[in-house]
Design a protein around this motif. Sequence first.
Motif, PDB file in Angstrom:
ATOM      1  N   ALA A 220     -28.773 -63.321  18.115  1.00 28.43           N
ATOM      2  CA  ALA A 220     -29.274 -62.442  19.179  1.00 28.43           C
ATOM      3  C   ALA A 220     -29.135 -60.993  18.725  1.00 28.43           C
ATOM      4  CB  ALA A 220     -28.489 -62.682  20.466  1.00 28.43           C
ATOM      5  N   ALA A 221     -29.965 -60.139  19.301  1.00 22.76           N
ATOM      6  CA  ALA A 221     -29.871 -58.692  19.033  1.00 22.76           C
ATOM      7  C   ALA A 221     -29.129 -58.034  20.190  1.00 22.76           C
ATOM      8  CB  ALA A 221     -31.271 -58.106  18.891  1.00 22.76           C
ATOM      9  N   HIS A 222     -28.451 -56.949  19.867  1.00 20.21           N
ATOM     10  CA  HIS A 222     -27.675 -56.236  20.902  1.00 20.21           C
ATOM     11  C   HIS A 222     -28.017 -54.741  20.853  1.00 20.21           C
ATOM     12  CE1 HIS A 222     -25.118 -59.753  21.796  1.00 20.21           C
ATOM     13  NE2 HIS A 222     -25.210 -60.001  20.493  1.00 20.21           N
ATOM     14  N   PRO A 223     -29.213 -54.404  21.313  1.00 19.66           N
ATOM     15  CA  PRO A 223     -29.582 -52.977  21.304  1.00 19.66           C
ATOM     16  C   PRO A 223     -28.761 -52.169  22.295  1.00 19.66           C
ATOM     17  CG  PRO A 223     -31.173 -54.248  22.557  1.00 19.66           C
ATOM     18  CD  PRO A 223     -30.254 -55.235  21.929  1.00 19.66           C
ATOM     19  N   SER A 224     -28.453 -50.910  21.928  1.00 22.27           N
ATOM     20  CA  SER A 224     -27.676 -50.067  22.833  1.00 22.27           C
ATOM     21  C   SER A 224     -28.517 -49.584  24.008  1.00 22.27           C
ATOM     22  CB  SER A 224     -27.117 -48.847  22.139  1.00 22.27           C
ATOM     23  OG  SER A 224     -27.513 -48.699  20.902  1.00 22.27           O
ATOM     24  N   LEU A 225     -27.837 -49.347  25.106  1.00 26.00           N
ATOM     25  CA  LEU A 225     -28.456 -48.820  26.317  1.00 26.00           C
ATOM     26  C   LEU A 225     -27.969 -47.393  26.527  1.00 26.00           C
ATOM     27  CD1 LEU A 225     -28.023 -51.903  28.717  1.00 26.00           C
ATOM     28  CD2 LEU A 225     -30.083 -51.195  27.467  1.00 26.00           C
ATOM     29  N   PRO A 226     -28.627 -46.626  27.374  1.00 27.22           N
ATOM     30  CA  PRO A 226     -28.147 -45.266  27.665  1.00 27.22           C
ATOM     31  C   PRO A 226     -26.688 -45.318  28.121  1.00 27.22           C
ATOM     32  CG  PRO A 226     -30.319 -45.607  28.618  1.00 27.22           C
ATOM     33  CD  PRO A 226     -29.873 -46.938  28.092  1.00 27.22           C
ATOM     34  N   ALA A 227     -25.967 -44.240  27.882  1.00 27.75           N
ATOM     35  CA  ALA A 227     -24.532 -44.179  28.179  1.00 27.75           C
ATOM     36  C   ALA A 227     -24.232 -44.475  29.647  1.00 27.75           C
ATOM     37  CB  ALA A 227     -23.982 -42.806  27.803  1.00 27.75           C
ATOM     38  N   ASN A 228     -25.119 -44.043  30.542  1.00 37.49           N
ATOM     39  CA  ASN A 228     -24.893 -44.288  31.969  1.00 37.49           C
ATOM     40  C   ASN A 228     -25.482 -45.610  32.435  1.00 37.49           C
ATOM     41  OD1 ASN A 228     -27.507 -43.478  31.662  1.00 37.49           O
ATOM     42  ND2 ASN A 228     -27.534 -42.072  33.406  1.00 37.49           N
TER      43      ASN A 228
END
Length: 251
Positions: A220-228
Amino acid sequence: MSDFRTSRTSRTRLVAAATAVLATLCLSACNDGTGTKDEGAAATTTSTGSATATPSEGSGGNSASGTSGSSGSSTSGSNGSGSSGGGAGGTDSGSTDQAPATKAPASSGKPVTCEGSNTKTVAAPLNRPVNHMLLTVTNTGSRTCFLYGYPAVRFGEAQSVPPVIEESQPQAVVTLEPGQSGYASVSLSATDGSASGGRTEKSLAVSFFGRSMSRSVGAAAHPSLPANGVHIDDSLKVTYWQQSMDDATSW
């Protein structure tokens, strides 16, 4: 004394007779035209000699023409060589052409399924459509890969994946050459706030389906999300994978 005079007279007569004979011979020769014919023959011989010389010069001229012809032929040959050289140059240039920077490198080997280990996934919130996120998957491997179906997304601790927008199904499976990207959009929440279960999530996992679409395959991929984080609700849904960004964001 009388003998001397007699001898002198005899010689004088002999000379006169000889002169008369010569004169007669000359006159005869002149009358029968032999001398003229001889001169004519001489003239003819001279003329013939000149005529013979003229073809000789002509031959020389022909030889020169031949030389010129050879020269022309040589020049043509040279030009031909030049053209050939140009072609070769052309042929070398085609063989040494490099692929444009924007073109994906050639794939090697049998195509595989796109998944987390041979791709890079980026998640980016969109201003339009509102409450949407764009997923971009780029083939980072050396083989062509296929993006089957749609992304199986899980925000936070979710146990199930959201449904797909059926109308977004493309005509063909999305195919990514090395370096190329595919896209899908995620509708995060209802724009009018009518859906329930609203919450904010700060982590995302994206899994990939195999050809059978029965289960996910690979990593699976785990892309980052915005900090908030991002706001989602129960209206969460995704599009099928698309070959172009415009197709992905039109839903």
